[in-house]
Design a protein around this motif. Structure first.
Motif, PDB file in Angstrom:
ATOM      1  N   UNK A  23     -44.814  22.698 -41.047  1.00  0.00           N
ATOM      2  CA  UNK A  23     -45.184  22.508 -39.657  1.00  0.00           C
ATOM      3  C   UNK A  23     -45.714  21.132 -39.343  1.00  0.00           C
ATOM      4  N   UNK A  24     -45.362  20.148 -40.166  1.00  0.00           N
ATOM      5  CA  UNK A  24     -45.820  18.779 -39.952  1.00  0.00           C
ATOM      6  C   UNK A  24     -46.902  18.340 -40.903  1.00  0.00           C
ATOM      7  N   UNK A  25     -47.483  19.274 -41.685  1.00  0.00           N
ATOM      8  CA  UNK A  25     -48.555  18.938 -42.610  1.00  0.00           C
ATOM      9  C   UNK A  25     -48.023  18.883 -44.041  1.00  0.00           C
ATOM     10  N   UNK A  77     -39.477  13.759 -25.547  1.00  0.00           N
ATOM     11  CA  UNK A  77     -38.672  13.922 -26.766  1.00  0.00           C
ATOM     12  C   UNK A  77     -37.881  12.646 -27.051  1.00  0.00           C
ATOM     13  N   UNK A  78     -37.296  12.072 -26.002  1.00  0.00           N
ATOM     14  CA  UNK A  78     -36.560  10.822 -26.180  1.00  0.00           C
ATOM     15  C   UNK A  78     -37.457   9.701 -26.669  1.00  0.00           C
ATOM     16  N   UNK A  79     -38.685   9.625 -26.130  1.00  0.00           N
ATOM     17  CA  UNK A  79     -39.611   8.562 -26.529  1.00  0.00           C
ATOM     18  C   UNK A  79     -39.993   8.706 -27.997  1.00  0.00           C
ATOM     19  N   UNK A  80     -40.210   9.930 -28.458  1.00  0.00           N
ATOM     20  CA  UNK A  80     -40.555  10.162 -29.865  1.00  0.00           C
ATOM     21  C   UNK A  80     -39.409   9.719 -30.775  1.00  0.00           C
ATOM     22  N   UNK A  81     -38.197  10.069 -30.416  1.00  0.00           N
ATOM     23  CA  UNK A  81     -37.041   9.688 -31.239  1.00  0.00           C
ATOM     24  C   UNK A  81     -36.817   8.179 -31.218  1.00  0.00           C
ATOM     25  N   UNK A  82     -37.040   7.544 -30.080  1.00  0.00           N
ATOM     26  CA  UNK A  82     -36.917   6.080 -30.023  1.00  0.00           C
ATOM     27  C   UNK A  82     -37.972   5.403 -30.901  1.00  0.00           C
ATOM     28  N   UNK A  83     -39.200   5.929 -30.890  1.00  0.00           N
ATOM     29  CA  UNK A  83     -40.234   5.359 -31.766  1.00  0.00           C
ATOM     30  C   UNK A  83     -39.846   5.534 -33.232  1.00  0.00           C
ATOM     31  N   UNK A 200     -39.312  10.835 -46.646  1.00  0.00           N
ATOM     32  CA  UNK A 200     -39.792   9.649 -45.953  1.00  0.00           C
ATOM     33  C   UNK A 200     -39.396   9.703 -44.478  1.00  0.00           C
ATOM     34  N   UNK A 201     -38.169  10.105 -44.176  1.00  0.00           N
ATOM     35  CA  UNK A 201     -37.751  10.232 -42.780  1.00  0.00           C
ATOM     36  C   UNK A 201     -38.622  11.256 -42.052  1.00  0.00           C
ATOM     37  N   UNK A 202     -38.919  12.375 -42.704  1.00  0.00           N
ATOM     38  CA  UNK A 202     -39.749  13.404 -42.075  1.00  0.00           C
ATOM     39  C   UNK A 202     -41.135  12.860 -41.760  1.00  0.00           C
ATOM     40  N   UNK A 203     -41.711  12.095 -42.677  1.00  0.00           N
ATOM     41  CA  UNK A 203     -43.038  11.530 -42.423  1.00  0.00           C
ATOM     42  C   UNK A 203     -42.996  10.563 -41.244  1.00  0.00           C
ATOM     43  N   UNK A 204     -41.914   9.815 -41.132  1.00  0.00           N
ATOM     44  CA  UNK A 204     -41.774   8.892 -40.003  1.00  0.00           C
ATOM     45  C   UNK A 204     -41.684   9.661 -38.691  1.00  0.00           C
ATOM     46  N   UNK A 205     -40.906  10.731 -38.664  1.00  0.00           N
ATOM     47  CA  UNK A 205     -40.770  11.507 -37.432  1.00  0.00           C
ATOM     48  C   UNK A 205     -42.099  12.119 -37.006  1.00  0.00           C
ATOM     49  N   UNK A 206     -42.854  12.639 -37.960  1.00  0.00           N
ATOM     50  CA  UNK A 206     -44.169  13.192 -37.624  1.00  0.00           C
ATOM     51  C   UNK A 206     -45.087  12.081 -37.120  1.00  0.00           C
ATOM     52  N   UNK A 207     -45.049  10.932 -37.779  1.00  0.00           N
ATOM     53  CA  UNK A 207     -45.864   9.806 -37.338  1.00  0.00           C
ATOM     54  C   UNK A 207     -45.475   9.282 -35.974  1.00  0.00           C
ATOM     55  N   UNK A 208     -44.206   9.475 -35.592  1.00  0.00           N
ATOM     56  CA  UNK A 208     -43.739   9.021 -34.276  1.00  0.00           C
ATOM     57  C   UNK A 208     -44.156   9.963 -33.157  1.00  0.00           C
TER      58      UNK A 208
END
Length: 486
Positions: A23-25, A77-83, A200-208
């Protein structure tokens, strides 16, 4: 193994050991453990610990709770994916280093994954912002005066994404970015051979800014994937892998929606009027990148009999000149395969083809997990290399006399993912497009031609459903009609 290799392995072990995401953790796995290996040296570079049934259940719980709470709005949602796209680009060097280690990719192959992942994230951001339905002209039906209708596209529910080793970044992104763009939580089960890239990609998405519950990472193998799949709250299963595994997943999925990108035997056709100066370098590029471990890698070149000898001779020169071996060495084109057993299998298939009459024009050797880029002439459907998915750095050449014969050869396989063809005859191009039983026909490109915004998928045993953010978002949403009566 050099001192630099040992240092790189130690850095990966300390900083990028794959961890679950619930769940993001982040959380360490508590199930069975296995070493993650450097594909070229064979040295352990990290420890992979699988999820337990309890941890998998918590992932589905988190995804379901997130679905019930609802996703952020389309703009957010778009802003999160762009970040996330910006952050992936900033981490380019880290991604390349990880993929060189766990996937055996060359710098060019790994860099291409990063570039395409950034594009896929940006495309998914656009799709999130423009998700829409249709206006239905109800008044065009008798007795419906005063009625208006339109459709909405609503999130389908938790998505289980099961991804392969041969595209450990961009294929992962093609599953989870459209899922979030559509408003769905996702549970990602990356390939056990290449989990660190996905983590690593998952951590970036959560951080975004991905909200709580919208992404979990399930580590392990098919058994662990089955834990999540067994829960009916998982509403959509996106899978890329072998046809055999796809059949098993589809059986378990039942009436739930799935997206299946499965096996292939990819052909590229050289018509009598083909421009060999244009075609042959593209064929070499598409046949040997990622050590030929791409569903659309050129496996068989069907060359018109009038130019077969010239095409084979020129291809042999190009293939023999390809640098191969250490993926970290500058200029390497073909690195190691994903494992030594897979390389040994390809070596056997080469020997079996030669024993059955094929002529080896280049390559053929193996050292560890590295198979030299190989070119075989005279491939027939009676050989494994001519009737099964080879998935290695081997390209075969076979002649044809008429276009009908070439089309029949492609259609005779159980697969139908993509075919390339080089011709300047418009009627032949349209004949190929209409008659080839494949998901994509690429004229004056190889079978491996793909742009991330296009619909990508196959037919027959190559599966169904389409990747590409616009198309995947539609598959991962449900169409709902709303009618209004004045």
């Amino acid at each position: 193994m050099t001192h630099d290799d040992m240092t790189a392995g130690a850095e990966l072990r300390r900083d990028l050991t794959p961890t679950l995401l619930i769940g993001g953790e982040p959380e360490m796995g508590e199930g069975r453990a296995a070493p993650l290996l450097d594909r070229y040296t064979g040295a352990p570079i990290a420890d992979l610990v699988a999820a337990t049934p309890a941890q998998a259940a918590r992932m589905v719980d988190a995804a379901w709770a997130a679905f019930r709470r609802g996703a952020p709005g389309p703009w957010d949602r778009g802003a999160i994916l762009d970040r996330a796209a910006l952050q992936v680009e900033a981490a380019r060097g880290d991604f390349i280093a990880i993929m060189q280690a766990e996937a055996g990719f060359t710098a060019a192959d790994a860099g291409g994954e990063v570039t395409r992942c950034v594009q896929t994230l940006r495309l998914s951001a656009e799709e999130a912002r423009r998700l829409s339905g249709d206006v239905i002209p109800l008044e065009g039906a008798p007795g419906q005066a005063g009625r208006t209708a339109f459709t909405l596209r609503v999130p389908l529910g938790p998505v289980l994404a099961i991804t392969p080793f041969n595209s450990p970044l961009n294929t992962v992104c093609h599953k989870i970015a459209p899922a979030f763009a559509a408003g769905n939580p996702a549970i990602l089960k990356p390939a056990s051979a290449t989990p660190a890239t996905a983590c690593l990609l998952a951590r970036i998405l959560v951080g975004a800014g991905l909200p709580e519950g919208f992404l979990s990472v399930l580590l392990g193998g098919p058994a662990e994937a089955g834990l999540a799949m067994a829960d009916p709250r998982v509403r959509f299963i996106a899978f890329t892998g072998s046809t055999e595994a796809g059949r098993a997943i589809q059986t378990q999925a039942g009436l739930r929606r799935t997206q299946m990108e499965l096996g292939s035997i990819a052909f590229t056709i050289l018509a009598a009027d083909a421009d060999l100066d244009r075609a042959l370098p593209k064929i070499v590029g598409a046949g040997y990148r990622k050590a030929g471990q791409v569903c659309t890698s050129v496996q068989i070149v069907l060359a018109h009999e009038s130019l077969r000898a010239e095409a084979a001779a020129r291809l042999a020169e190009l293939v023999a000149a390809l640098p191969y071996g250490d993926p970290r060495a500058e200029g390497t084109v073909t690195g190691p395969m994903i494992s030594r057993p897979e390389a040994e299998r390809v070596e056997r298939w080469i020997a079996e083809a030669e024993a059955a009459g094929a002529v080896r024009l280049a390559g053929g050797g193996r050292e560890g997990a590295v198979v030299a880029p190989t070119l075989l002439d005279g491939i027939t459907p009676a050989m494994k290399a001519g009737c099964e998915e080879l998935f290695g750095p081997v390209v075969g050449v076979a002649p044809f006399a008429t276009l009908d014969e070439a089309i029949a050869r492609v259609n005779a396989t159980p697969y139908g993912l993509a075919t390339g063809a080089f011709t300047n005859r418009l009627d032949d191009a349209f004949a190929l497009a209409r008659r080839l039983e494949v998901g994509g026909v690429h004229i004056n490109e190889t079978s491996s031609s793909r742009v991330d915004l296009m619909p990508y998928g196959g037919s027959k045993d190559s599966g169904f459903g389409r990747e590409g953010p616009h198309y995947a978002v539609r598959e991962m949403t449900e169409e709902r009609i709303l009618t209004l009566t004045a």
